[in-house]
Design an enzyme around this catalytic site. Structure first.
Site, PDB file in Angstrom:
ATOM      1  N   ASP A  25       0.864  -1.123   0.046  1.00 58.47           N
ATOM      2  CA  ASP A  25       0.168  -0.113   0.002  1.00 58.47           C
ATOM      3  C   ASP A  25       0.789   1.211   0.170  1.00 58.47           C
ATOM      4  O   ASP A  25       1.588   1.314   0.928  1.00 58.47           O
ATOM      5  CB  ASP A  25      -0.884  -0.124   1.285  1.00 58.47           C
ATOM      6  CG  ASP A  25      -1.727   1.232   1.318  1.00 58.47           C
ATOM      7  OD1 ASP A  25      -1.822   1.906   0.401  1.00 58.47           O
ATOM      8  OD2 ASP A  25      -2.132   1.321   2.399  1.00 58.47           O
ATOM      9  N   ASP A 102      -5.580 -10.591 -15.254  1.00 55.17           N
ATOM     10  CA  ASP A 102      -6.547 -11.795 -15.037  1.00 55.17           C
ATOM     11  C   ASP A 102      -7.514 -11.342 -15.920  1.00 55.17           C
ATOM     12  O   ASP A 102      -8.286 -10.113 -15.997  1.00 55.17           O
ATOM     13  CB  ASP A 102      -6.973 -11.628 -13.522  1.00 55.17           C
ATOM     14  CG  ASP A 102      -7.102 -12.908 -12.799  1.00 55.17           C
ATOM     15  OD1 ASP A 102      -7.876 -14.020 -13.625  1.00 55.17           O
ATOM     16  OD2 ASP A 102      -6.503 -13.231 -11.814  1.00 55.17           O
ATOM     17  N   ASP A 203      -9.341 -17.001 -15.937  1.00 54.57           N
ATOM     18  CA  ASP A 203     -10.252 -17.184 -14.728  1.00 54.57           C
ATOM     19  C   ASP A 203     -11.294 -18.284 -15.196  1.00 54.57           C
ATOM     20  O   ASP A 203     -12.072 -17.790 -16.281  1.00 54.57           O
ATOM     21  CB  ASP A 203     -10.918 -16.049 -14.076  1.00 54.57           C
ATOM     22  CG  ASP A 203     -11.589 -16.238 -12.788  1.00 54.57           C
ATOM     23  OD1 ASP A 203     -10.824 -16.494 -11.821  1.00 54.57           O
ATOM     24  OD2 ASP A 203     -12.818 -16.123 -12.988  1.00 54.57           O
ATOM     25  N   GLU A 260      -6.995 -21.406 -16.049  1.00 51.70           N
ATOM     26  CA  GLU A 260      -7.755 -21.900 -14.939  1.00 51.70           C
ATOM     27  C   GLU A 260      -8.403 -23.231 -15.335  1.00 51.70           C
ATOM     28  O   GLU A 260      -9.756 -22.879 -15.373  1.00 51.70           O
ATOM     29  CB  GLU A 260      -8.168 -20.989 -13.971  1.00 51.70           C
ATOM     30  CG  GLU A 260      -8.469 -21.778 -12.664  1.00 51.70           C
ATOM     31  CD  GLU A 260      -9.397 -20.912 -11.686  1.00 51.70           C
ATOM     32  OE1 GLU A 260      -9.472 -20.956 -10.307  1.00 51.70           O
ATOM     33  OE2 GLU A 260     -10.263 -20.035 -12.007  1.00 51.70           O
ATOM     34  N   HIS A 332      -4.203 -17.403  -4.741  1.00 50.28           N
ATOM     35  CA  HIS A 332      -4.926 -16.592  -3.734  1.00 50.28           C
ATOM     36  C   HIS A 332      -6.352 -17.417  -3.393  1.00 50.28           C
ATOM     37  O   HIS A 332      -7.108 -16.694  -2.895  1.00 50.28           O
ATOM     38  CB  HIS A 332      -5.444 -15.319  -4.638  1.00 50.28           C
ATOM     39  CG  HIS A 332      -6.450 -15.669  -5.879  1.00 50.28           C
ATOM     40  ND1 HIS A 332      -5.699 -16.266  -6.799  1.00 50.28           N
ATOM     41  CD2 HIS A 332      -7.557 -15.380  -6.124  1.00 50.28           C
ATOM     42  CE1 HIS A 332      -6.644 -16.482  -7.884  1.00 50.28           C
ATOM     43  NE2 HIS A 332      -7.770 -15.843  -7.306  1.00 50.28           N
ATOM     44  N   ASP A 333      -6.412 -18.580  -3.982  1.00 50.82           N
ATOM     45  CA  ASP A 333      -7.790 -19.401  -3.715  1.00 50.82           C
ATOM     46  C   ASP A 333      -7.201 -20.585  -2.681  1.00 50.82           C
ATOM     47  O   ASP A 333      -8.571 -21.291  -2.512  1.00 50.82           O
ATOM     48  CB  ASP A 333      -8.415 -19.871  -5.021  1.00 50.82           C
ATOM     49  CG  ASP A 333      -9.013 -18.809  -5.837  1.00 50.82           C
ATOM     50  OD1 ASP A 333      -9.605 -17.693  -5.366  1.00 50.82           O
ATOM     51  OD2 ASP A 333      -9.075 -19.045  -7.098  1.00 50.82           O
TER      52      ASP A 333
HETATM   53  C1  GLC Z   1     -11.493 -17.994  -9.898  1.00 48.17           C
HETATM   54  C2  GLC Z   1     -10.718 -16.952  -9.111  1.00 48.17           C
HETATM   55  C3  GLC Z   1     -11.550 -16.924  -7.799  1.00 48.17           C
HETATM   56  C4  GLC Z   1     -12.549 -16.561  -7.998  1.00 48.17           C
HETATM   57  C5  GLC Z   1     -13.675 -17.375  -9.211  1.00 48.17           C
HETATM   58  C6  GLC Z   1     -14.692 -16.485  -9.565  1.00 48.17           C
HETATM   59  O1  GLC Z   1     -11.488 -19.311  -9.488  1.00 48.17           O
HETATM   60  O2  GLC Z   1      -9.394 -17.621  -8.839  1.00 48.17           O
HETATM   61  O3  GLC Z   1     -10.663 -16.290  -6.888  1.00 48.17           O
HETATM   62  O4  GLC Z   1     -13.577 -16.326  -6.874  1.00 48.17           O
HETATM   63  O5  GLC Z   1     -12.752 -17.646 -10.263  1.00 48.17           O
HETATM   64  O6  GLC Z   1     -14.265 -15.729 -10.488  1.00 48.17           O
HETATM   65 CA    CA Z   2      -3.377   2.045  -1.088  1.00 48.01          CA
END
Ligand code: GLC
Ligand code: CA
Length: 558
Positions: A25, A102, A203, A260, A332-333
């Site tokens: 940040d 993304d 994604d 993905e 991140h998931d």
């Molecule tokens: C993918 C992303 C995830 C998101 C989902 C819906 O799995 O990695 O973070 O919640 O798609 O977009």
């Molecule tokens: Ca910021």
């Protein structure tokens, strides 16, 4: 092996995923931002990173933390401006780095103008950008359960219709059957590629093709709903769209794309990532889905070192020389890999390095998730109120409904919570781990005083320094060809808590890890020439027998 593969610019690269909200940040509002990322480019360059994947930073209500996009052509003011994005692209280029964004196009946000126009005129042009069905009292068009819980149908505001959302209700699914929608998507991709993007991470793409006509399937829980998987198993013909997307976009730019992709069938692998595949690469999720249960996270089975090994080798065997997987330890998931793949109580620098080496030396493209390089761990959640992630909140409810006590439900879902990976990056031992001068949007893992980047930068034995050596080895002209293109051959597959494999190219490398606290002795089939990497200062040897210490890992040239 290398002979029949056309070499591409991304094959020998190392990628790093940034979750912008939690990276750095720059202005003290508690939210990571693009200027923050720019200021850390040298940190990434020093590590040896070439490709940076940014999780979404487009305009978004952040219902699913940016995976709900309300404007594909702009940056959310919380993350910065388009000028910041352009500066990031320039600064990355100056350092020979590539930026990926993304691509979230299975759905948009319900605050996107397409959706607003669909509400105004459901029978018009934008109505056909979505899946709309007439509303019937007491009955949904289908009985599918959203990935985030509950039915996939909600009322289309101001109309007598309902719309489909396989994720959150603020993420309406886009109708890929409609050529006008597809054209809009390709236009957007090309617009970004023209700006100088290196490519995209794609994604949830496996959801774009629905089995038509939409229908209900046998319920699989007491809620009377069924998993989306039931429909996806029947959906045929996704390749038509993916091939069209490749030809209209990535291919023309020689851009990198990583999908993905879940549950692809073995016979489809060449179509997905073979020569002229839909994508340059796709993620290997075999380890992350291990042990998952149809009932929910509370019923998931933990993964052991032997399972982990089997999962990795299964994926490697499945892909062989067809193309390149993208290998991850976390994203991140997912929870933090060191907390998941190292048995409880055994997480320490050596075991973190072992996991790093075993994963990094697999054939494929290594992706590092922010904080992984310093060995960030899962977060101790003391209350469900500390959780932001919509997926965890739903799974907590599922666990309660199954009869777990609130404490057991929290313990069960905390292990898999996506927030484990989303807490602020731990830059230093200063307040808020040096992430922000304000109040961080999500709690900082209290272990930041011992696990942080500043403490590891100049320590040659730190986890970060080990990652740096792994990356340097992958780029070493002597070994690069073998590490990037060489075949992978498992060794001693049946030995308990030992993971070992050869990489065979113009050199032969042996990667061997003792995946446990107890020592373990192995007799090498042949003398080694040299040790390229060792997470201990030395090695106990007796003729051809080597005795590996707790979580000792070696990369040897044979
Ligand atoms: C993918 C992303 C995830 C998101 C989902 C819906 O799995 O990695 O973070 O919640 O798609 O977009
Ligand atoms: Ca910021």
């Amino acid at each position: 092996m290398a002979d029949h593969i056309t070499k591409k610019w991304w094959h020998d690269k190392v990628a790093y995923q940034i979750y912008p909200k939690s990276f750095y940040d720059s202005n003290g509002d508690g939210i990571g931002d693009l200027p923050g990322i720019i200021s850390k480019l040298d940190y990434l360059k020093d590590l040896g990173v070439d490709i940076i994947w940014l999780s979404p930073c487009y305009c978004s209500p952040l219902a699913d933390e940016g995976y709900d996009i309300s404007d594909y052509y702009n940056i959310d003011p919380r993350f910065g401006t388009m000028a910041d994005m352009e500066k990031l692209l320039d600064e990355a280029k100056e350092r020979n780095m590539y930026i990926l964004m993304d691509l979230v196009v299975n759905h948009c946000s319900d605050e996107h103008e397409w959706f607003k126009k669909a509400c105004e005129d459901p029978d018009g042009k934008y109505g056909s950008f979505f899946y709309l069905r007439d509303k019937k009292e007491g009955e949904f068009p289908t009985n599918w359960r959203s990935y985030f819980g509950g039915p996939v149908w909600d009322d289309l505001p101001g109309t007598n219709k309902q719309y489909l959302h396989v994720f959150h209700k603020k993420q309406p699914d886009l109708n890929w059957e409609n050529p006008e929608l597809r054209k809009e998507v390709y236009k957007n991709i090309n617009w970004w590629l023209d700006k100088g993007l290196g490519g995209f991470r794609i994604d949830a793409i496996i959801n774009i093709k629905k089995a038509l006509p939409l229908r209900s399937y046998d319920p699989d829980r007491a809620d009377g709903l069924c998993s989306i998987q039931a429909m996806l198993r029947e959906a045929k013909g996704i390749g038509e769209y993916l091939g069209e997307m490749r030809d209209c976009t990535f291919k023309k730019y020689d851009a990198f794309s990583v999908g993905e992709v879940f549950n692809e069938k073995p016979e489809e692998i060449p179509d997905f990532i073979g020569e002229n595949g839909y994508f340059s690469s796709m993620f290997d999720f075999n380890e992350t889905v291990f042990g998952s249960s149809e009932k929910g996270w509370y019923d998931a089975k933990p993964i052991t070192p032997d399972d982990y090994k089997r999962c990795c080798f299964e994926s490697q065997a499945k892909i062989g020389g067809i193309g390149f997987l993208s290998n991850i330890i976390e994203n991140h998931d997912e929870p933090r890999g060191v907390s998941r793949y190292i048995p409880e109580g055994e997480c320490f620098p050596q075991s973190k390095k072992l996991l790093a080496a075993l994963n990094f030396m697999l054939r494929g493209l290594p992706f590092i998730y922010q904080g992984q390089e310093i060995g960030m761990e899962n977060v101790p959640f003391s209350s469900i109120d500390e959780v932001d992630d919509i997926s965890t909140l739903d799974e907590y409810q599922v666990a309660l409904n199954a009869g777990l006590s609130p404490k057991d439900a929290l313990d069960a879902v905390a292990k898999y919570s996506r927030d484990n990976a989303r807490t602020p990056m731990q830059w230093s031992g200063e307040a808020n781990a040096g992430f922000t001068s304000g109040t961080p949007w999500l709690k900082v893992n209290p272990n930041y005083t011992s696990v942080n980047a500043a403490a590891q930068m100049d320590d040659p034995d730190s986890v970060r320094s080990f990652y740096k050596k792994l990356i340097a080895l992958r780029k070493d002209p002597e070994y690069k060809e073998t590490i990037v293109y060489g075949a992978l051959e498992p060794v001693w597959e049946d030995r308990h808590n030992l993971m070992a494999y050869y990489r065979k190219g113009d050199k032969t490398l042996l990667v061997i890890g003792n995946y446990q606290m107890d020592t373990q002795t192995v007799t090498l089939p042949a003398p080694y020439q040299r040790i390229l990497l060792n997470n201990y200062p030395d090695l106990t040897e007796n003729e051809h027998a080597i005795t590996l210490q707790a979580y000792q890992v070696l990369i040897m040239e044979m």
